[in-house]
Write an enzyme that holds these catalytic residues in place. Structure first.
Site, PDB file in Angstrom:
ATOM      1  N   GLN A   1       0.859  -1.181   0.000  1.00 39.63           N
ATOM      2  CA  GLN A   1       0.000   0.000   0.000  1.00 39.63           C
ATOM      3  C   GLN A   1       0.901   1.239   0.000  1.00 39.63           C
ATOM      4  O   GLN A   1       1.792   1.369   0.847  1.00 39.63           O
ATOM      5  CB  GLN A   1      -0.905   0.015   1.227  1.00 39.63           C
ATOM      6  CG  GLN A   1      -1.864  -1.152   1.309  1.00 39.63           C
ATOM      7  CD  GLN A   1      -1.295  -2.358   2.031  1.00 39.63           C
ATOM      8  OE1 GLN A   1      -0.086  -2.466   2.239  1.00 39.63           O
ATOM      9  NE2 GLN A   1      -2.158  -3.267   2.434  1.00 39.63           N
TER      10      GLN A   1
ATOM     11  N   ASP B   1      -7.921  -0.923  -4.671  1.00 35.83           N
ATOM     12  CA  ASP B   1      -8.533  -0.052  -3.652  1.00 35.83           C
ATOM     13  C   ASP B   1      -7.977   1.368  -3.724  1.00 35.83           C
ATOM     14  O   ASP B   1      -7.700   2.001  -2.700  1.00 35.83           O
ATOM     15  CB  ASP B   1      -8.290  -0.624  -2.241  1.00 35.83           C
ATOM     16  CG  ASP B   1      -8.757  -2.054  -2.090  1.00 35.83           C
ATOM     17  OD1 ASP B   1      -9.696  -2.463  -2.795  1.00 35.83           O
ATOM     18  OD2 ASP B   1      -8.172  -2.787  -1.258  1.00 35.83           O
TER      19      ASP B   1
ATOM     20  N   TYR C   1      -9.500  -3.092  -7.914  1.00 36.03           N
ATOM     21  CA  TYR C   1     -10.738  -2.574  -7.353  1.00 36.03           C
ATOM     22  C   TYR C   1     -10.614  -1.050  -7.313  1.00 36.03           C
ATOM     23  O   TYR C   1      -9.625  -0.515  -6.798  1.00 36.03           O
ATOM     24  CB  TYR C   1     -10.965  -3.106  -5.939  1.00 36.03           C
ATOM     25  CG  TYR C   1     -10.763  -4.601  -5.820  1.00 36.03           C
ATOM     26  CD1 TYR C   1     -11.830  -5.485  -5.931  1.00 36.03           C
ATOM     27  CD2 TYR C   1      -9.482  -5.129  -5.612  1.00 36.03           C
ATOM     28  CE1 TYR C   1     -11.641  -6.862  -5.833  1.00 36.03           C
ATOM     29  CE2 TYR C   1      -9.286  -6.501  -5.515  1.00 36.03           C
ATOM     30  CZ  TYR C   1     -10.362  -7.359  -5.628  1.00 36.03           C
ATOM     31  OH  TYR C   1     -10.157  -8.720  -5.535  1.00 36.03           O
TER      32      TYR C   1
ATOM     33  N   ARG D   1     -15.221  -2.634  -3.347  1.00 34.93           N
ATOM     34  CA  ARG D   1     -15.495  -3.655  -2.339  1.00 34.93           C
ATOM     35  C   ARG D   1     -15.552  -2.980  -0.972  1.00 34.93           C
ATOM     36  O   ARG D   1     -14.926  -1.935  -0.756  1.00 34.93           O
ATOM     37  CB  ARG D   1     -14.446  -4.764  -2.373  1.00 34.93           C
ATOM     38  CG  ARG D   1     -13.000  -4.306  -2.204  1.00 34.93           C
ATOM     39  CD  ARG D   1     -12.050  -5.489  -2.271  1.00 34.93           C
ATOM     40  NE  ARG D   1     -10.645  -5.095  -2.084  1.00 34.93           N
ATOM     41  CZ  ARG D   1      -9.650  -5.956  -1.900  1.00 34.93           C
ATOM     42  NH1 ARG D   1      -9.897  -7.270  -1.865  1.00 34.93           N
ATOM     43  NH2 ARG D   1      -8.406  -5.529  -1.749  1.00 34.93           N
TER      44      ARG D   1
ATOM     45  N   TRP E   1     -14.747  -2.038   2.655  1.00 33.01           N
ATOM     46  CA  TRP E   1     -13.641  -2.157   3.613  1.00 33.01           C
ATOM     47  C   TRP E   1     -14.164  -1.954   5.027  1.00 33.01           C
ATOM     48  O   TRP E   1     -14.804  -0.956   5.325  1.00 33.01           O
ATOM     49  CB  TRP E   1     -12.568  -1.124   3.284  1.00 33.01           C
ATOM     50  CG  TRP E   1     -11.385  -1.154   4.206  1.00 33.01           C
ATOM     51  CD1 TRP E   1     -10.799  -2.253   4.759  1.00 33.01           C
ATOM     52  CD2 TRP E   1     -10.639  -0.024   4.685  1.00 33.01           C
ATOM     53  NE1 TRP E   1      -9.729  -1.881   5.547  1.00 33.01           N
ATOM     54  CE2 TRP E   1      -9.608  -0.521   5.506  1.00 33.01           C
ATOM     55  CE3 TRP E   1     -10.733   1.355   4.467  1.00 33.01           C
ATOM     56  CZ2 TRP E   1      -8.687   0.314   6.153  1.00 33.01           C
ATOM     57  CZ3 TRP E   1      -9.821   2.189   5.096  1.00 33.01           C
ATOM     58  CH2 TRP E   1      -8.810   1.673   5.925  1.00 33.01           C
TER      59      TRP E   1
END
Length: 352
Positions: free
Chosen positions: A154, A204, A231, A265, A267
Site C-alpha cells: 500500500q 482499492d 478494485y 469492495r 472495507w
C-alpha cells in the site's frame, strides 16, 4: 511497477501521464496572488514544499496561498491541523508541470526499523481544514518491481483527514491505495470535493470513510496483469454517515482487459461492523474493464450489504442486471453533489 502510458506531456519522472484537460483556473485561484513562492531553482522564497508550509502562519481564517513553480519536488509533505486555509497552487500551464512526490510504502522501513504503515506511507498528508490544491500532481512513486522484499505494498499518494478540502485540476498517481480520504475518527464527517481531477491506481485506489465528491473526474484503473486486475473503491463509510463516495459525471477508464476490474469492495477496518461503505456512481461513463458483477466481497464481508449504487451511467461497462443495484429517481434526487457537501454550514465549493 506498471508503467503508466497516457497521452500528455512528460512529468519529468520517466512517466507520461495526464488525464486532466487544460482549462482556466477556478475563480478562487485567480482571486489572490501567492503569499509565498516555491521554486526548485532557488528563485522563490523556498526550494521545498514542506519548508513553505512550515513558514505559513498557524490559525489562519483566510486563504494563505503557496505558489509552486514548475518542477519536481521530492519528499513527504504534511499539512498540520494547526494550519487551516492553506492553498498549494501549481504555477505551470498544466497539472503535470508541478509534481510533488515521495516513494515509500506500507512495508518500507523507518530509520528505527519499523514499517511506515499505510497512513505513514502517504506522500502528502492533509490535516488542516479548508485546504485547497490547484493545478498540480501528487504522486507516490513506490516501485513494486524494484522491491520484491516488501509485501505490504500500500503506497498512498494523498491522505486527507480534515473537513472542507478542495482539489481542483489535480492528478493523483499511484498503484495500491493511491487516494485515502479519511476522517479524524469513526463517526466524524470530513468532506472533500474533487473537480476535474485524474486519479489512477489498481487495488482499492480510492478508499476511506470521508464524504468525498468526484465531479467530472477521470478514474483510471492500471493494468496489473492479473485477474482480478483490481478494485476502484474501498469505502469504509460509518453507518451514521449517509454520504460516502460520490462520482458524478466522471469517466472510468482502463487499459486492462474487459471485465477484469471491480468498481469496489466494502472495507471494514479492524473488522468494524459499523463501516458500511458507500459508493455511488451516477451519470458517468464506464469502460469495458468493468464486468456485469461490478462489485466484490472483501474477505468475509459481502458487497450486497454495502451501500453500492449506480444511476443513469453509460458506456460498455454500464450494464444493467440484478448484480448492478440502481438508484430510483427519488433516491437520485437525494444523493446529489449538494446533499453530500452541504452539511450544517452550507458548504458548496462546487458553485465557486
Amino acid at each position: 511497477m506498471r508503467r503508466r502510458t497516457f497521452l500528455g506531456m512528460s512529468s519529468g519522472l520517466g512517466i507520461v501521464a495526464t488525464g486532466v484537460l487544460p482549462g482556466p483556473a477556478s475563480a478562487s485561484a485567480r482571486a489572490k496572488k501567492p503569499d509565498l513562492i516555491v521554486a526548485a531553482d532557488g528563485s522563490g522564497d523556498h526550494t521545498g514544499i514542506q519548508a513553505a508550509i512550515d513558514a505559513a502562519p498557524a490559525g489562519s481564517t483566510t486563504p494563505y496561498v503557496i505558489g509552486v513553480q514548475p518542477g519536481t519536488y521530492s519528499g513527504q509533505v504534511i499539512v498540520p491541523a494547526t494550519k487551516p486555509f492553506l492553498e498549494l497552487r501549481g504555477l505551470g500551464r498544466r497539472p503535470e508541470h508541478v509534481v510533488i512526490a515521495d516513494d515509500r510504502a506500507n512495508g518500507t522501513l523507518k530509520p528505527d526499523g519499523t514499517p511506515w504503515g499505510t497512513s505513514g506511507s502517504a506522500s502528502v498528508t492533509v490535516s488542516g481544514a479548508d485546504f485547497r490544491a490547484v493545478n498540480l500532481t501528487l504522486a507516490n512513486l513506490f516501485d513494486e518491481a524494484a522491491h520484491p522484499e516488501i509485501t505490504n505494498r500500500q503506497a498512498v499518494a494523498v491522505l486527507t483527514r480534515a473537513d472542507r478540502l478542495v482539489f481542483d485540476r489535480v492528478r493523483f498517481l499511484g498503484n495500491q491505495d493511491t487516494l485515502y480520504v479519511n476522517s479524524t475518527a469513526a463517526g466524524v464527517v470530513n468532506r472533500v470535493y474533487l473537480r476535474d481531477c485524474y486519479v489512477e491506481g489498481d487495488v482499492d485506489f480510492i478508499f476511506g470513510r470521508a464524504t468525498a465528491v468526484f465531479d467530472r473526474c477521470r478514474i483510471h484503473s492500471l493494468n496489473r496483469g492479473s485477474t482480478p486486475n483490481g478494485y476502484v473503491t474501498a469505502p469504509s463509510t460509518d453507518i451514521t454517515n449517509p454520504y460516502g463516495l460520490l462520482f458524478a459525471h466522471c469517466r472510468f477508464t482502463s487499459d486492462a482487459p474487459a471485465g477484469t476490474v471491480f468498481l469496489g469492495r466494502p472495507w471494514h477496518p479492524s473488522n468494524d461492523p459499523n463501516a458500511i461503505g458507500q459508493t455511488i456512481i451516477r451519470e458517468s461513463w464506464i469502460g469495458a474493464h468493468i464486468p456485469d458483477v461490478a462489485w466484490s466481497d472483501f474477505g468475509t464481508w459481502p458487497w450486497e450489504d454495502a451501500r453500492f449504487f449506480e444511476y443513469r451511467n453509460t458506456g460498455p461497462g454500464a450494464l444493467r442486471s440484478e448484480n448492478r443495484p440502481q438508484l430510483t429517481r427519488e433516491q437520485a434526487a437525494e444523493y446529489t453533489i449538494g446533499a453530500f457537501l452541504r452539511g450544517a454550514d452550507g458548504w458548496r465549493p462546487d458553485r465557486c
